[in-house]
Design a protein around this motif. Sequence first.
Motif: not given
Ligand code: 5AD
Length: 440
Positions: A259-261, A328-333
Motif C-alpha cells: 500500500l505504502q500510504s 511498516t517502515f519509517v521513511f529513510s531518504p
Molecule cells: N524508506 C522507507 N521505506 C522504504 N521502502 C522502500 N524504500 C524505502 C525508503 N526509502 C519500503 C517500501 C517497500 C519495502 C520493500 O521497503 O515499503 O515496499
Amino acid sequence: MKRYHVTTFGCQMNEHDSERLKGMLESLGYAESQDRETADVILFNTCSIREAADNRFVAHLGVARRVKRERPDVVVGVGGCWAQSVKEDVFRQFPFVDVAFGPGQVHKLAEFLTSDSITAQGFFEFEGFTGRLPMHRAREHQAWMQISVGCNLRCSYCIVPSTRGREVSRPLEELIVEAQRLAADGVREVTLLGQNVNSYGRDLRPERRAFSELLTAIDAVPGIDRIRYTSPHPKDMREDVVRAHAELPALCEHIHLPLQSGSSRILKAMRRTYDRERFLDRVALIREHVPDCALTTDIIVGFPGESDRDFAQTLEVVEEVGFDGAFTFVFSPRRGTEAAGITDGVVAHETKVERMERLVEAVQRRAAERAQRFVGRTLDVLVEGPSRTDPSRLRGRTRHNKVVNFAGLARPGEIVPVQITTATSQTLAGDLPLVARAAV
Ligand code: 5AD
Ligand code: SF4
C-alpha cells in the motif's frame, strides 16, 4: 578444501541471490564455513533499501577487516544493492575489500576467484540473471524462482531501480523447465520473485507473456503444490491474476500488496501511479474472487509532506482492509532518489515515531482479529521443521502464509492437516488431528 562464508542482508531477492552465490562457489569446489574466522572467502550480500540496512552491514564489515589483518590471504567481497549504489567507492571507503559486484554481476565473482588477479576489482554492469546460476537451497522443499530482474517504475523513495536496473523477464519456457527440475528435486513450494512480479513478460520477444500465463504454466507442473510470489504492484493487479488465485489449485490464498500510504496525495508524491480508491478497489476485487485470501502489505510513515490528515487516511485504510500482516517502515531518504531531494514538509523524528507506534498498534490489532477466523478450522500445513520456541513441537506454514506451531509427528516437506486452536497477530497454534497422527 577452500571455504566460504556469506552474510545476507535485505529482501527475499537477496536471499535468492545468496543461494545462487553459494551454489556457484560450491561448483568451484568451495565448501560453506559456519564462521568467518575459518573462511578463505568472506562475502557480504548487501541491501540499501533503508539507511538502517547500510549501518548494520558496516558493523559486520569491521569483523572482516580484523580477519583480513590476521590472515591477509583471505578474500573479502561485497555484493548486492549497497555495493551497486556506491560502486568503486567501496574500495575508497573500505580499502581491505578485494572484490565488489552488483546484483547483476554475481557470476563475475567466479571469474575473479579463478583469475590470478591481485588488484581489487569491481563489477557493476547489469547483465545476466543470478537465477541461472547453480543453487544451494536453504530449505529442501521450498525454492525461490527469479522470474525477472530490475524495475521500470520510479517510486520516488526507492533506490532499487538504480541498483537493479531496467526490468528484464526470463523466458517462460526456461522457468517451466526450472520448476520441473525443482519438483524432481523434491521442492513442493516455489516463490516467484521480481521487483514487480506482475508486470512479468511484457518485455519478452517475439511473444509478450502475461504473469497469469506464467502462473498457469507453473501450476501445471506436477509436484509443485504451492505457488507464491512477491511483490506485485497494485497498478498491475488485474482480474486475470486475481482469478488465478481462485482457479489454480497450487496458487496460495495470500497476496502481499504494498500500500505504502493511504493518502492519494502522498501516493502521488511517491509516484505510485494508483490512488487510495484504486487500491481499495483491488482489495474488493480480491475479496470478491477469493473471499478468504490473506492480504499483507508494506507501509511507509513520515514521507516528506505527510500531514496528520494524510496519516489518518493510512490508518483508515488499515482499519478498513484489515490486513493479515504488514511491514511498516519509517521513511529513510536514499541517495539519488527523488524523495531524498524534497526539503519541504520533512516530518519531525518524534512525529514519525509517534505515527509508527499508532500504525503498528492498528496493524497488529486488525491482524489478530483477522487471525481468529482460522481458529477451529483444519488447515493444510507444509512442515518446515521443529518449532523455534519449543523444539518438541513442529513448525510449518499454511497456504495463507501463517506460521503454525503444532504438536504431532511429521517430516519436513510433508503437507499435513492441522487443527487450529489459538491465533495471535503473528502465529497460529494447533494439533495434528488424531486420525492424521495415526497415519504418520
Ligand atoms: N524508506 C522507507 N521505506 C522504504 N521502502 C522502500 N524504500 C524505502 C525508503 N526509502 C519500503 C517500501 C517497500 C519495502 C520493500 O521497503 O515499503 O515496499
Ligand atoms: Fe521500488 Fe517502486 Fe520498483 Fe518497488 S515498484 S522496487 S518500490 S521503484
